[in-house]
Scaffold this motif. Structure first.
Motif, PDB file in Angstrom:
ATOM      1  N   HIS A  70      21.821  38.034  -0.205  1.00 55.37           N
ATOM      2  CA  HIS A  70      20.700  37.904   0.556  1.00 55.37           C
ATOM      3  C   HIS A  70      19.400  37.404  -0.140  1.00 55.37           C
ATOM      4  O   HIS A  70      19.260  37.074  -1.293  1.00 55.37           O
ATOM      5  N   GLU A  71      18.480  37.199   0.971  1.00 56.07           N
ATOM      6  CA  GLU A  71      17.302  36.701   0.472  1.00 56.07           C
ATOM      7  C   GLU A  71      16.414  37.643  -0.306  1.00 56.07           C
ATOM      8  O   GLU A  71      16.875  38.692  -0.426  1.00 56.07           O
ATOM      9  N   ASP A  72      15.451  37.181  -1.299  1.00 55.05           N
ATOM     10  CA  ASP A  72      14.634  38.305  -1.870  1.00 55.05           C
ATOM     11  C   ASP A  72      13.750  38.691  -1.109  1.00 55.05           C
ATOM     12  O   ASP A  72      13.489  38.252  -0.011  1.00 55.05           O
ATOM     13  N   ARG A  73      12.936  39.860  -1.524  1.00 53.95           N
ATOM     14  CA  ARG A  73      12.188  40.493  -0.386  1.00 53.95           C
ATOM     15  C   ARG A  73      11.041  39.453  -0.110  1.00 53.95           C
ATOM     16  O   ARG A  73      10.745  39.569   0.889  1.00 53.95           O
ATOM     17  N   GLU A  74      10.447  38.837  -1.302  1.00 51.28           N
ATOM     18  CA  GLU A  74       9.364  37.962  -0.715  1.00 51.28           C
ATOM     19  C   GLU A  74       9.754  36.946   0.329  1.00 51.28           C
ATOM     20  O   GLU A  74       9.225  36.905   1.283  1.00 51.28           O
ATOM     21  N   THR A  75      11.087  36.456   0.143  1.00 49.73           N
ATOM     22  CA  THR A  75      11.331  35.397   1.085  1.00 49.73           C
ATOM     23  C   THR A  75      11.633  35.839   2.574  1.00 49.73           C
ATOM     24  O   THR A  75      11.311  35.348   3.553  1.00 49.73           O
ATOM     25  N   ARG A  76      12.370  37.110   2.470  1.00 50.70           N
ATOM     26  CA  ARG A  76      12.648  37.787   3.789  1.00 50.70           C
ATOM     27  C   ARG A  76      11.179  38.237   4.411  1.00 50.70           C
ATOM     28  O   ARG A  76      11.134  38.018   5.749  1.00 50.70           O
ATOM     29  N   ARG A  77      10.354  38.775   3.511  1.00 45.31           N
ATOM     30  CA  ARG A  77       9.172  39.002   4.188  1.00 45.31           C
ATOM     31  C   ARG A  77       8.274  37.872   4.832  1.00 45.31           C
ATOM     32  O   ARG A  77       7.862  38.053   6.065  1.00 45.31           O
ATOM     33  N   TYR A  78       8.405  36.660   4.224  1.00 47.69           N
ATOM     34  CA  TYR A  78       8.111  35.464   4.793  1.00 47.69           C
ATOM     35  C   TYR A  78       8.550  35.208   5.961  1.00 47.69           C
ATOM     36  O   TYR A  78       7.836  34.753   6.973  1.00 47.69           O
ATOM     37  N   ARG A  79       9.753  35.052   6.050  1.00 47.14           N
ATOM     38  CA  ARG A  79      10.590  34.643   7.298  1.00 47.14           C
ATOM     39  C   ARG A  79      10.183  35.884   8.171  1.00 47.14           C
ATOM     40  O   ARG A  79      10.140  35.357   9.607  1.00 47.14           O
ATOM     41  N   LEU A  80      10.167  37.068   8.376  1.00 43.08           N
ATOM     42  CA  LEU A  80       9.996  37.931   9.236  1.00 43.08           C
ATOM     43  C   LEU A  80       8.498  37.925   9.638  1.00 43.08           C
ATOM     44  O   LEU A  80       8.119  37.781  10.817  1.00 43.08           O
ATOM     45  N   LYS A  81       7.480  37.453   8.854  1.00 45.41           N
ATOM     46  CA  LYS A  81       5.996  36.943   9.371  1.00 45.41           C
ATOM     47  C   LYS A  81       6.205  35.870  10.197  1.00 45.41           C
ATOM     48  O   LYS A  81       5.590  35.647  11.250  1.00 45.41           O
ATOM     49  N   GLN A  82       6.880  34.816   9.771  1.00 49.63           N
ATOM     50  CA  GLN A  82       6.913  33.556  10.625  1.00 49.63           C
ATOM     51  C   GLN A  82       7.404  33.972  12.019  1.00 49.63           C
ATOM     52  O   GLN A  82       7.050  33.444  13.053  1.00 49.63           O
ATOM     53  N   VAL A  83       8.759  34.733  12.192  1.00 45.19           N
ATOM     54  CA  VAL A  83       9.058  35.300  13.439  1.00 45.19           C
ATOM     55  C   VAL A  83       8.150  35.828  14.341  1.00 45.19           C
ATOM     56  O   VAL A  83       7.846  35.629  15.642  1.00 45.19           O
ATOM     57  N   LEU A  84       7.501  36.877  13.512  1.00 43.92           N
ATOM     58  CA  LEU A  84       6.234  37.411  14.341  1.00 43.92           C
ATOM     59  C   LEU A  84       5.362  36.700  14.904  1.00 43.92           C
ATOM     60  O   LEU A  84       4.626  36.866  15.738  1.00 43.92           O
ATOM     61  N   GLU A  85       4.791  35.821  14.154  1.00 43.99           N
ATOM     62  CA  GLU A  85       3.687  34.955  14.321  1.00 43.99           C
ATOM     63  C   GLU A  85       4.190  33.980  15.480  1.00 43.99           C
ATOM     64  O   GLU A  85       3.194  33.607  16.363  1.00 43.99           O
ATOM     65  N   HIS A  86       5.463  33.729  15.759  1.00 40.08           N
ATOM     66  CA  HIS A  86       5.681  32.841  16.875  1.00 40.08           C
ATOM     67  C   HIS A  86       5.652  33.894  18.069  1.00 40.08           C
ATOM     68  O   HIS A  86       5.163  33.363  19.200  1.00 40.08           O
ATOM     69  N   ALA A  87       5.738  35.033  18.003  1.00 41.68           N
ATOM     70  CA  ALA A  87       5.640  36.111  19.094  1.00 41.68           C
ATOM     71  C   ALA A  87       3.980  36.132  19.308  1.00 41.68           C
ATOM     72  O   ALA A  87       3.644  36.076  20.595  1.00 41.68           O
ATOM     73  N   LEU A  88       3.380  36.248  18.242  1.00 42.67           N
ATOM     74  CA  LEU A  88       1.933  36.088  18.524  1.00 42.67           C
ATOM     75  C   LEU A  88       1.345  34.979  19.402  1.00 42.67           C
ATOM     76  O   LEU A  88       0.478  34.915  20.103  1.00 42.67           O
ATOM     77  N   ALA A  89       2.249  33.646  19.004  1.00 40.28           N
ATOM     78  CA  ALA A  89       1.454  32.633  19.376  1.00 40.28           C
ATOM     79  C   ALA A  89       1.759  32.401  20.924  1.00 40.28           C
ATOM     80  O   ALA A  89       1.018  31.671  21.542  1.00 40.28           O
ATOM     81  N   ASP A  90       3.016  32.607  21.312  1.00 47.01           N
ATOM     82  CA  ASP A  90       3.316  32.632  22.694  1.00 47.01           C
ATOM     83  C   ASP A  90       3.528  33.393  23.611  1.00 47.01           C
ATOM     84  O   ASP A  90       3.895  33.448  24.707  1.00 47.01           O
ATOM     85  N   GLY A  91       3.314  34.787  22.953  1.00 48.98           N
ATOM     86  CA  GLY A  91       3.135  35.826  23.979  1.00 48.98           C
ATOM     87  C   GLY A  91       4.807  36.340  24.256  1.00 48.98           C
ATOM     88  O   GLY A  91       4.731  37.063  25.320  1.00 48.98           O
ATOM     89  N   GLY A  92       5.426  36.112  23.512  1.00 54.21           N
ATOM     90  CA  GLY A  92       6.849  36.538  23.701  1.00 54.21           C
ATOM     91  C   GLY A  92       7.228  38.002  22.698  1.00 54.21           C
ATOM     92  O   GLY A  92       6.579  38.625  22.142  1.00 54.21           O
ATOM     93  N   THR A  93       8.451  38.049  23.201  1.00 54.36           N
ATOM     94  CA  THR A  93       8.952  39.527  22.832  1.00 54.36           C
ATOM     95  C   THR A  93      10.028  39.140  21.514  1.00 54.36           C
ATOM     96  O   THR A  93      10.938  38.527  21.850  1.00 54.36           O
ATOM     97  N   VAL A  94       9.845  39.854  20.620  1.00 53.35           N
ATOM     98  CA  VAL A  94      10.906  39.756  19.398  1.00 53.35           C
ATOM     99  C   VAL A  94      11.715  41.017  19.540  1.00 53.35           C
ATOM    100  O   VAL A  94      11.390  42.132  19.431  1.00 53.35           O
ATOM    101  N   LEU A  95      12.859  40.517  19.803  1.00 59.88           N
ATOM    102  CA  LEU A  95      13.998  41.890  20.168  1.00 59.88           C
ATOM    103  C   LEU A  95      14.848  41.968  18.849  1.00 59.88           C
ATOM    104  O   LEU A  95      15.614  40.930  18.332  1.00 59.88           O
ATOM    105  N   VAL A  96      14.819  42.968  18.191  1.00 52.83           N
ATOM    106  CA  VAL A  96      15.461  43.484  17.077  1.00 52.83           C
ATOM    107  C   VAL A  96      16.615  44.382  17.457  1.00 52.83           C
ATOM    108  O   VAL A  96      16.139  45.510  17.600  1.00 52.83           O
ATOM    109  N   PRO A  97      18.079  44.141  17.519  1.00 57.16           N
ATOM    110  CA  PRO A  97      19.080  45.163  17.544  1.00 57.16           C
ATOM    111  C   PRO A  97      19.076  46.010  16.124  1.00 57.16           C
ATOM    112  O   PRO A  97      19.291  45.490  15.348  1.00 57.16           O
TER     113      PRO A  97
END
Length: 461
Positions: free
Chosen positions: A214-241
């Motif tokens: 797996h990715e280490d904790r800092e890497t996965r936290r950074y990637r999570l931040k990127q995905v959420l920033e995309h939602a903030l930028a375009d008003g979309g929904t991040v759907l997490v099953p």
């Protein structure tokens, strides 16, 4: 674990290994480790055959030991009771609280809608549960020259998860057999990481991620931040099953940390947990803070609320769920929705997927294992190529962005599994690799053989 020639029996392994890992046909006493439902392709094969009944001998079984309460490890307990099992159900103290809750949900979905029957089964299960503190030996039986004791150790997979140490004695012969259950990844939020056993003559180890890290904790936290920033930028929904137990709570913990760290426009991000079961287990997690790791307890002491914060909304009723799906599909308000089930094979996440997969503003974020044969695996495989997925018999085009952040898996990666084995002071005489896809089992076997050259490393069939 049987006496005479100490052996062990395990319940139905959800990822395709033989239900009887170490058969003990000549033994007159034994225990059962877990009794769960199959997943993905294995699930389809068994359910279509209408055969969830217990298909292995239970006459020698004196106790069921539960490693943790995920449905693929406990889902067939009602069938075990129906087959005549009348022994205790041994588990950790947190699992003792959560087991009836998860089985109530499983009973309603796959066993019966009769409320009185569900209550009778749950009352029976509660009466059978024997909570055992971590690190404390518990005698299962001691009859004649045969005895067996078990000890549960923290596995770091979900709250209450344990690996099982079994001390079996028959006359002058004694053996320590260790069942890993599902091991957690190091540095996961909320839970202490597992520590290798002090002794294991034989080890039965999982291999869900036996072929990758797996990715280490800092890497996965950074990637999570990127995905959420995309939602903030375009008003979309991040759907997490989301799986109700483990991943949901870890994600809430990390998201609260991002909001606390960055503030500002992050305060616009709404977090929705649309799963009554996930909401209930999040409450249980909050109630069981003594079992959290030191980092999480320190946040609480500092006044933070990592599982209960201002932007968090919980949806319970089905009507509110349908309204949320309709609203989010049309709105441009950034939102993160955690909805079950984790592999998209049912539950409320399916309605969100139907409504949102076709819109490129939205994102689907997978944070856990997707078994072959599940819609989640198909979305992960074909979504990035502009493919489609079948949901409830209909095809839906995938235009939403698809991500996978592997570090949030509750399972140990290959290196973590190897470290667990390497940390045993004296290498086991035998290791059995189970609970993984065939490729993952073989990959872990190939890594283990040169690491423990004097050890027999087997993949049961």
């Amino acid at each position: 674990m049987g006496c005479q020639n100490p052996q062990a029996t395990k319940g139905a392994d959800p990822l395709g290994s033989d239900p009887t890992l170490l058969p003990a046909p000549d033994s007159h006493l034994g225990i059962l480790i877990d009794c769960g439902l199959f997943q993905g392709q294995e699930d389809k094969q068994r359910v279509n055959a209408g055969d969830l009944a217990i298909d292995f001998s239970i006459t020698h079984i004196r106790a069921l030991v539960v490693t943790h309460v995920h449905i693929d490890h406990v889902g067939r307990i009602p069938y075990l009771l129906a087959a005549g099992f009348d022994g205790p159900i041994i588990c950790s103290e947190p699992s003792a609280i959560m087991l009836p809750e998860i089985l109530e949900d499983a009973l309603k979905i796959g066993f019966t809608r009769d409320r009185s029957l569900i209550n009778r089964v749950l009352d029976l299960i509660r009466a059978r549960i024997v909570p055992v503190p971590y690190g404390q030996w518990h005698e299962v039986f001691n009859e004649g020259e045969c005895s067996l004791s078990v000890r549960l150790q923290r596995a770091g997979h979900i709250l209450g998860s344990a690996y099982v140490e079994c001390d079996a004695r028959a006359g002058n012969y004694d053996e320590r057999v260790v069942f890993s259950g599902d091991l957690g990844a190091p540095h996961s939020p909320l839970l202490p990481e597992p520590v290798s056993p002090e002794r294991a003559d034989r080890l039965v180890i999982e291999s869900t991620y036996g072929d990758k890290d797996h990715e280490d904790r800092e890497t996965r936290r950074y990637r999570l931040k990127q995905v959420l920033e995309h939602a903030l930028a375009d008003g979309g929904t991040v759907l997490v099953p989301a799986f109700s137990i483990g991943r949901t709570q870890e994600l809430l913990y990390e998201i609260e940390g991002l909001i606390a760290e960055f503030g500002g426009f992050w305060s616009q991000l709404e977090i929705v947990v649309d799963s009554p079961l996930a909401a209930e287990f999040t409450k249980i997690y909050r109630d069981l803070k003594p079992f959290w790791d030191a980092e999480a307890r320190a946040l609480v002491k500092a006044g933070r609320h990592p599982l209960s914060f201002e932007q968090l909304t919980v949806i319970n009723s089905h009507e509110d769920h349908l309204n949320a799906v309709e609203y989010l599909a049309k709105s441009h308000r950034p939102c993160v929705v955690l909805a079950g089930s984790g592999m998209c094979a049912g539950g409320r996440v399916v309605n969100y997927l139907k409504a949102m997969l076709g819109d490129a503003r939205n994102d689907v974020l997978f944070v856990g294992y997707q078994a072959a044969g599940t819609p989640g695996r198909d979305i992960l495989t074909y979504g990035p190529r502009g493919g489609w997925v079948e949901l409830d018999g209909e095809r839906y085009d995938i235009r939403a962005q698809v991500h996978q952040v592997g570090g949030y898996s509750a399972h140990a990666g290959q290196s973590d599994l190897l470290r667990f084995v390497e940390g045993i002071p004296d290498a086991p005489k035998q290791i059995r690799v189970v609970h993984g896809d065939d490729d993952a089992k073989r990959a872990l076997q190939a890594q283990l053989k040169p690491m423990v050259p004097g050890t027999e490393v087997l993949v049961p069939h």
